[in-house]
Design an enzyme around this catalytic site. Structure first.
Site, short mmCIF file in Angstrom:
data_model
loop_
_atom_site.label_atom_id
_atom_site.label_comp_id
_atom_site.label_asym_id
_atom_site.label_seq_id
_atom_site.Cartn_x
_atom_site.Cartn_y
_atom_site.Cartn_z
N SER A 1 -10.17 -2.02 -32.63
CA SER A 1 -11.56 -1.52 -31.94
C SER A 1 -11.48 -2.08 -30.49
O SER A 1 -12.27 -1.39 -29.79
CB SER A 1 -12.56 -2.62 -32.72
OG SER A 1 -12.28 -3.96 -32.33
N ARG B 1 -12.57 1.03 -28.07
CA ARG B 1 -13.98 0.92 -27.61
C ARG B 1 -13.68 1.19 -26.03
O ARG B 1 -14.40 2.20 -25.42
CB ARG B 1 -14.35 -0.41 -27.57
CG ARG B 1 -15.64 -0.76 -26.80
CD ARG B 1 -16.02 -2.10 -27.00
NE ARG B 1 -16.07 -2.65 -28.39
CZ ARG B 1 -15.40 -3.46 -28.90
NH1 ARG B 1 -14.29 -3.80 -28.39
NH2 ARG B 1 -15.66 -3.74 -30.02
N ASN C 1 -15.04 4.74 -24.25
CA ASN C 1 -16.20 4.82 -23.18
C ASN C 1 -15.73 5.27 -21.91
O ASN C 1 -16.29 6.03 -21.17
CB ASN C 1 -16.48 3.37 -23.00
CG ASN C 1 -17.58 2.59 -23.67
OD1 ASN C 1 -18.78 3.10 -23.38
ND2 ASN C 1 -17.04 1.93 -24.65
#
Lengths: 156, 293
Positions: free
Chosen positions: B222, B226, B230
């Protein structure tokens, strides 16, 4: 977007950077910040202490001033008392002296009067003798009549 | 702009890859397909180069301040770069104190490195998407005899999953290391197998292991995804806006406005993602230090 050995290179670079940061970057800066923090805290504490001390000193000063005032008051009242005492004493002295002088003067005056009386008496006696001599136109032997003259002088 | 929009986008999303080609020789991939065919043992030279360069920039700036601050008189007022560095350090220190309950001299420097390095890498996203790749293309054509359209160059390391995964794996090793160090091998295995269901029956142990294993593995995954997601999405939008510049005056003007707006908004993402990565790193390490299970 391929997963490849870049991954390993990146991990190694990351760990190397972390180690360098841990050894050469973080500790000196943190130590300096801590030192400054400590110094500021010390400074603030010292300022607080100074303020406290000043308050104490002010309180002490007020006490001292009050004490001094009381002392001064005491000294003044003592001095006043002493002054009035001195004045009284001087007055007494003066009075005594005056009296003494007065007595002396009186005595002198009396003496003077007596002396004058004495003089007058003798003058009157001699005048009376001279008068009587002239009246009698006859020399009176003063030696012969000395006793009588002395008796006359004593009667005046 | 060479080629179609699809080619343009693809060109921008391909890394400069160095590896073994199909004919057995080593060299730079000339196409996205060739880069993919190189397999695991190939390197994204642009990602590594930029990330190491930015990491060195970070170290240079902070080390210079660290060296000068040690020699400095305590009474001297900090100024210039020192102010900035001290501000960053205090910010990190506050974050670590807030989230990390144990005592470990590694965590704060780690958090600082993670935060600032990722921040710098993310900031490369604000450089207009064509500047550096175009320059790289010109240099490749002029000095290395490679046609400009075959020179791939990605500037933002955090839009490469290898970079973010590399960081996340670094954090993951630390999680494993400190879990074992603080709880012992037995304690760590116990944590993985005896929770969340108490081991009344033997069947709960593999079940627990499965659940805890997923939650353990999900930490680095994660973290990596992440950050990558992004920044990749942000980069993608910059690329799409860049395509609009080729569509006539009206579109170009719109694209200019959009690029400005997106760049402003993207500044938020840049900071936020660096901060989230750092905070989660601290939290995960804090969890690794918890021994009260």
């Amino acid at each position: 977007m391929n997963i490849n050995a870049t991954l390993i290179g990146q991990s190694i670079a990351f760990l190397v950077f972390v180690i360098i940061t841990m050894k050469y970057v973080w500790p000196p800066i943190m130590a300096a910040l801590e030192e400054r923090k400590q110094k500021i805290a010390d400074g603030l504490a010292a300022a607080e202490r100074g303020k406290h001390e000043q308050e104490l000193a002010e309180k002490r000063a007020t006490e001292v001033i009050a004490e001094a005032k009381a002392q001064a008051q005491e000294i003044i009242s003592k001095a006043d008392k002493r002054a009035s005492e001195i004045v009284e004493e001087a007055k007494d002295n003066a009075r005594a002296e005056g009296e003494r002088l007065l007595t002396a003067a009186n005595a002198e005056i009396e003496q003077e009067v007596n002396r004058a009386k004495e003089g007058l008496r003798s003058q009157v006696a001699s005048l009376a003798v001279a008068g009587a001599g002239r009246v009698l136109s006859k020399e009176i032997d003063s030696k012969a009549h000395d006793d009588m003259l002395k008796d006359l002088v004593a009667q005046i | 702009m060479a080629g179609t929009s699809t080619e343009y986008i693809k060109h921008h999303l391909t890394n400069m890859t160095y590896g073994q080609k199909a004919d057995g020789s080593w060299g730079f991939a000339q196409s996205a397909q060739e880069a993919a065919d190189m397999g695991f043992w190939s390197f994204h030279v642009d990602t590594l180069g930029w990330s190491v360069f930015l990491g060195l920039v970070f170290l240079f700036v902070f080390r210079r301040v660290a060296a000068s601050i040690a020699k400095q008189d305590v009474n001297a007022a900090p100024s210039g770069m020192q102010n900035f560095v001290e501000w960053v350090i205090e910010f990190i220190d506050d974050s670590v104190r807030g989230s990390f309950s144990g005592k470990n001299p590694v965590v704060a420097p780690l958090a600082l490195t993670v935060f600032f390095w990722i921040l710098l890498m993310n900031f490369m996203d604000l450089v207009p998407v064509d500047w550096i790749p175009a320059l790289a293309g010109q240099i490749g054509e002029a000095y290395f005899g490679v046609p400009a359209e075959h020179v791939y160059f990605k500037v933002v390391p955090t839009t490469d999953i290898n970079a973010t995964m590399g960081l996340a794996l670094g954090v993951f090793w630390l999680i494993l290391y400190y879990s074992v160090k603080m709880k012992g091998v037995g304690g760590f295995i116990g944590e993985l197998t005896l929770h969340p269901f108490p081991p009344k029956a033997i069947i709960t142990i593999p079940f627990n292991l499965f659940l805890e294993g997923v939650s353990l593995i999900s930490k680095p995954v994660s973290l990596a995804l992440r950050l990558f997601g992004n920044l990749y999405a942000g980069e993608m939008i910059f690329i799409l806006i860049a395509i609009m510049f080729g569509g006539g005056y009206a579109l170009a003007a719109t694209a200019g406005g959009l690029q400005l707006l997106w760049a402003l908004f993207h500044i938020l993402i840049i900071f936020l993602q660096a901060f989230i990565f750092m905070t989660l790193t601290i939290v995960y390490l804090d969890m690794a230090h918890q021994t009260d299970h």
